[in-house]
Motif scaffolding. Sequence first.
Motif, PDB file in Angstrom:
ATOM      1  N   GLY A   1       5.910   5.575  -6.367  1.00 47.29           N
ATOM      2  CA  GLY A   1       6.087   6.967  -5.965  1.00 47.29           C
ATOM      3  C   GLY A   1       6.641   7.190  -4.575  1.00 47.29           C
ATOM      4  N   ALA A   2       6.944   6.121  -3.852  1.00 44.75           N
ATOM      5  CA  ALA A   2       7.500   6.296  -2.508  1.00 44.75           C
ATOM      6  C   ALA A   2       8.919   6.863  -2.598  1.00 44.75           C
ATOM      7  CB  ALA A   2       7.521   4.960  -1.768  1.00 44.75           C
ATOM      8  N   VAL A   3       9.299   7.620  -1.559  1.00 46.50           N
ATOM      9  CA  VAL A   3      10.634   8.214  -1.502  1.00 46.50           C
ATOM     10  C   VAL A   3      11.499   7.332  -0.601  1.00 46.50           C
ATOM     11  CG1 VAL A   3      11.958  10.193  -0.639  1.00 46.50           C
ATOM     12  CG2 VAL A   3       9.805  10.551  -1.895  1.00 46.50           C
ATOM     13  N   LEU A   4      12.624   6.879  -1.128  1.00 52.09           N
ATOM     14  CA  LEU A   4      13.495   5.998  -0.348  1.00 52.09           C
ATOM     15  C   LEU A   4      14.734   6.760   0.108  1.00 52.09           C
ATOM     16  CD1 LEU A   4      14.435   3.166   0.656  1.00 52.09           C
ATOM     17  CD2 LEU A   4      15.459   2.843  -1.602  1.00 52.09           C
ATOM     18  N   ILE A   5      15.027   6.652   1.407  1.00 51.92           N
ATOM     19  CA  ILE A   5      16.272   7.190   1.950  1.00 51.92           C
ATOM     20  C   ILE A   5      17.119   6.000   2.373  1.00 51.92           C
ATOM     21  CG2 ILE A   5      17.324   8.683   3.692  1.00 51.92           C
ATOM     22  CD1 ILE A   5      14.629  10.129   3.918  1.00 51.92           C
TER      23      ILE A   5
ATOM     24  N   HIS B   1       2.976   8.186   5.272  1.00 51.45           N
ATOM     25  CA  HIS B   1       3.500   6.970   5.865  1.00 51.45           C
ATOM     26  C   HIS B   1       5.021   7.043   5.969  1.00 51.45           C
ATOM     27  CE1 HIS B   1      -0.466   5.537   5.009  1.00 51.45           C
ATOM     28  NE2 HIS B   1      -0.282   5.531   3.715  1.00 51.45           N
ATOM     29  N   LEU B   2       5.551   6.555   7.068  1.00 52.59           N
ATOM     30  CA  LEU B   2       7.006   6.482   7.221  1.00 52.59           C
ATOM     31  C   LEU B   2       7.374   5.085   7.715  1.00 52.59           C
ATOM     32  CD1 LEU B   2       9.876   7.714   7.353  1.00 52.59           C
ATOM     33  CD2 LEU B   2       9.344   8.470   9.666  1.00 52.59           C
TER      34      LEU B   2
ATOM     35  N   SER C   1       4.576   8.331   0.689  1.00 45.81           N
ATOM     36  CA  SER C   1       5.267   7.454   1.628  1.00 45.81           C
ATOM     37  C   SER C   1       6.768   7.713   1.581  1.00 45.81           C
ATOM     38  CB  SER C   1       5.044   5.980   1.285  1.00 45.81           C
ATOM     39  OG  SER C   1       3.675   5.710   1.171  1.00 45.81           O
ATOM     40  N   VAL C   2       7.389   7.632   2.756  1.00 47.88           N
ATOM     41  CA  VAL C   2       8.846   7.670   2.818  1.00 47.88           C
ATOM     42  C   VAL C   2       9.307   6.354   3.439  1.00 47.88           C
ATOM     43  CG1 VAL C   2      10.871   8.769   3.850  1.00 47.88           C
ATOM     44  CG2 VAL C   2       9.017  10.181   2.962  1.00 47.88           C
ATOM     45  N   ILE C   3      10.294   5.738   2.825  1.00 44.89           N
ATOM     46  CA  ILE C   3      10.867   4.507   3.373  1.00 44.89           C
ATOM     47  C   ILE C   3      12.332   4.800   3.688  1.00 44.89           C
ATOM     48  CG2 ILE C   3      11.408   2.074   2.939  1.00 44.89           C
ATOM     49  CD1 ILE C   3       9.136   2.078   0.869  1.00 44.89           C
ATOM     50  N   VAL C   4      12.733   4.511   4.920  1.00 46.05           N
ATOM     51  CA  VAL C   4      14.135   4.662   5.301  1.00 46.05           C
ATOM     52  C   VAL C   4      14.702   3.264   5.515  1.00 46.05           C
ATOM     53  CG1 VAL C   4      15.744   5.598   7.009  1.00 46.05           C
ATOM     54  CG2 VAL C   4      13.654   6.869   6.437  1.00 46.05           C
ATOM     55  N   VAL C   5      15.820   2.975   4.869  1.00 43.12           N
ATOM     56  CA  VAL C   5      16.498   1.707   5.128  1.00 43.12           C
ATOM     57  C   VAL C   5      17.873   2.051   5.676  1.00 43.12           C
ATOM     58  CG1 VAL C   5      17.333  -0.478   4.212  1.00 43.12           C
ATOM     59  CG2 VAL C   5      15.289   0.573   3.238  1.00 43.12           C
ATOM     60  N   VAL C   6      18.152   1.609   6.892  1.00 47.67           N
ATOM     61  CA  VAL C   6      19.437   1.935   7.479  1.00 47.67           C
ATOM     62  C   VAL C   6      20.173   0.655   7.865  1.00 47.67           C
ATOM     63  CG1 VAL C   6      18.208   2.506   9.624  1.00 47.67           C
ATOM     64  CG2 VAL C   6      20.583   3.130   9.395  1.00 47.67           C
TER      65      VAL C   6
ATOM     66  N   ASP D   1       0.823  -1.219   0.000  1.00 51.69           N
ATOM     67  CA  ASP D   1       0.000   0.000   0.000  1.00 51.69           C
ATOM     68  C   ASP D   1       0.854   1.266   0.000  1.00 51.69           C
ATOM     69  OD1 ASP D   1      -2.267  -1.513   0.040  1.00 51.69           O
ATOM     70  OD2 ASP D   1      -2.534  -1.402   2.218  1.00 51.69           O
ATOM     71  N   LEU D   2       2.170   1.108   0.110  1.00 48.67           N
ATOM     72  CA  LEU D   2       3.024   2.302   0.118  1.00 48.67           C
ATOM     73  C   LEU D   2       3.228   2.788  -1.305  1.00 48.67           C
ATOM     74  CD1 LEU D   2       5.770   1.346   2.725  1.00 48.67           C
ATOM     75  CD2 LEU D   2       3.675   2.616   3.071  1.00 48.67           C
ATOM     76  N   GLY D   3       3.232   4.091  -1.457  1.00 46.01           N
ATOM     77  CA  GLY D   3       3.442   4.670  -2.775  1.00 46.01           C
ATOM     78  C   GLY D   3       3.653   6.155  -2.608  1.00 46.01           C
TER      79      GLY D   3
END
Lengths: 826, 173
Positions: A425-429, A474-475, A398-403, A393-395
């Motif tokens: 369309g989600a933003v990945l950091i 969403h984060l 939405s921001v996704i952080v992978v650390v 459902d993320l798009g």
Amino acid sequence: MPKDITLTIDGQTVTAPAGTLVVDAAKRIGINIPVFCYHPKLEPVGMCRMCLVEIGRPVIDRTTNNPVFEADGKPKIQFGPKLETACTTPISEGMVVVGLSDKVKAARKDVLEFLLTSHPLDCPICDKGGECPLQNQTLEYGSADSRFLLDEKMRLSKHVPLGDLIFLDRERCIQCARCVRFQTEIVDDPVIGFYNRGRKLEIITDSQPGFDSIFSGNTTDICPVGALTTADFRFGARPWEMNNAASLCTHCPVGCNTTINVRREAKTGGNVSIKRIMPRQNETVNEIWMCDKGRFAYHFADSPDRLKNPLIRKGSELFQTTWTEALSAASEKIKQAGSGLVTLASGRLTNEDIYNLRKLTETQGGTFIGYSRMAGGEIVNRFGMLPGSNLGDLGKDSVIVVVSSDLHEEAPIWWLRVREAVKRGAVLISISIRPTRLDKIAAKTLRVEPGREALAVDAILTGDMADIVKQAKHLLVFYGSDGLGRKATGQLAAACARLLETSGHARRINSGLIPVWERGNTQGLWDMGAHPADQIVERIASARVLLVAGADPANDDPMMERALEKTEFLIVQDLFATATARKADIVFPVLAFTEREGTYTSGERRVQRFYPAVPAPEGLKADYEIAAEMGAELGLALESSAASLVFQQLAAEIPQYSGLTYPLLAKTSDQWPIVGRPDVYFGGTSYANRQGLGIHLPLLPLEDFEIPSGDLDMSLHPDAHELAVYPVTRLLDRGITVTTSPLLASRLAQADLFIHPATARKMFLNADMQVMLPVDGAAYPVRIVLDETVPEGAALIPRSAGVPIHEPQVAQVAPPVGDHASRVRS
Amino acid sequence: MNEFFVQNTEAIQKILSAYPAGNKRPAVMPLLYLAQRTNGFIQKKTLDEIAEILEITPTEVASIVGFYTLYHDEPGGRYHLQVCTDLPCALRGADRFLQDLCDNLGIKVGETTADGLITIEEVKCLAGCHHAPLFQVQGDGDISYHEDQTVDAAMQLIAELKKKAAEREGTNA
């Protein structure tokens, strides 16, 4: 939401959102428009022409823009002069689709006749026979005869190894490009392609090694013919001979739903053996995919090296014994030890196993320890994803952080689903000490100095991404252990929780913290109350009785190995005679996950149930049974007769699991796309999920919980002549669950030390040089590999690849002196 | 080391500069053309080097080489004489023409003459059906069309090509 559109297909009215393709709209009302190249997870291409239908659209009067009506008051419908492909045509208002006319039937018959001009019709010896869309659709729509000349059939190679894992039969390929499109669109590994064109078109791979993709097995599922087969299953069995059981992949915290196919066969003395493992649809977990590790690395379960009998130490040797003797000896020792009992349980065990082991330990006043190299579970239980959340459902928004996690290597399906979210369309950091495959899709890549990851997470809300993160609906935050030790992962989890709380995303749907645990059920370990502990070496050494289940500390750490020598009495529950088991006083052989039932809890905190696939071999017991039977000798009433009964007890005790039962975990609901029905719309080899979608756990209450704080800077400070060595995780390591599947042998991680060329110059090291790496008082031979992506002054080493290193440490590597092939003790 | 890049740095950079930065992929066509012009055909090593320059997989480059009949990944003659035998051309006698031409040269379709100069190939549609039999000649970096052909005319052209090749060799020597 796109607006709804109503149309008629074969006389039935259907309403679907704008943008739906005709073929999918038909599927929703149970009408099968046959397809080969179309796949609901891939972009439509209209290559095979099997889905041709008649399509009519309402006539619009151009002067008034109103529909034109017939004399009887119905809208006038204009049909096109030619048939149209239902798989590329989106629905439109008032459309009339005809799939049952003679014209359409003739077209389908002709398309099949063309497809079969060069198809070998070797169904009797084809692996796909029995679950083959081409076979099924030829029976349903095709002709018994061909007008083409048999002599003009193409004769092509039938056993082309595309790599170690996948074989291609060139004659059978119908050029639908599902495999090529899957590799390009879904997993971004365009390592197979089309060569030539027309009748000469063929699938090629030019990668080194061939078909170099960790998702390659999926192409054999979606291949609509027998052109692509796995080296593991090829010529293994006919589909109709096999039974299937719903299971779970145990390798990583994603918890992919799987189907295990089994057959009784003469080859194994009339026993039931596993023939293949395939993904089972769960659109909130793995959709319809799985990685090659999950698909091929299951042979540990049928390995001949498995333990078959309980063992007991007499002097310096372990001897076979009976369960009665072993159980009473073990419980006698446990009774004597009292609070001197220490239990190490790992995330390889099921929730039921861990629960019973904990009960056994606690009632003796012993210490129960979760054997894990990662921390932060108590934070995850409060800042994880809420029930109802779905990566799918993320798009946008939405921001996704992978650390500190190379998701592609550690949890491949999460990488795939994060990539899909980014496509939507989600933003990945991406925050890490080294480049990973996430960087390619990340909107922002933060390269941090090793040990300063948590500081980087804390700085997000004051950096240039702050507004985007705060404004996002969403984060989602993934944290892992790339280059980190246990304490550092705890600090990292805390920093991630602070981020969620400060940005206002904590405890909201589709937001939260996902730990990239090192084992399939590490989350269950936390939930059942097994937490990692400090001073584990001292605890091992001072234990009066040490009970180790599903773990091999002797192999993981030389300090633990030495500590085990001091342990007064060691009891081990394992599948194999591991280094730890060889030191044990009593060894209990356990059932593999394929031989029993149980539940695992994924990193997303979804409790999922798996079922026995093969009968339990004589003389083996499940871990929970062994714990219960030892307990029984001590007068404890633990469930030993069924995993479901253990689950009842744990659900009654553990608040998050309250109300859960096995029948609830077995519940399913409708999923889209529809797979696994007899019409094999999706492909031949996927079974519908009728055995359970699992249940997402609620979060623990926040009251009285404070996010732990502490020193966030975990940097190492090596001297000029030293290296800071950071362990990283590779998908295919040299753990026993992987090495028992020889097909994967050529791709396993090596004991290589990756360093920057500048570091190498400073330390007088060269590429391919063999050096000794000291770890906790022992030294191991490693090969130097130069890699410009490694931070200067640092060295990376794969975990479980021959060197027992799990915590970052400073080391002075020594060029070899004399014989360096064998391990040297200092 | 990327030999193809080292040997053709200037030409490659010029080609790459024609495309937006960060999207090098479309340059695959001119790079393959450059490789073929330089070596006569596209070697596997060059194919891998082109993939490296464009940051795409060798498989993707190979697919493109495979799709276009004008790219060759095997050494052939200096001149590739390519005859269309699709249905409209065949109706005008192209298949017969191809057979007779091969017989005259003493080779089969796809083969190269003993002197290594002429390779005869059968190709799909050259977009000149109304002038069939027709063929194109690919070689020395040029492509030329030859329409309304007879075997005699084709043999005469082949003689000229051989002469041209000999002259070029002469000037080079």
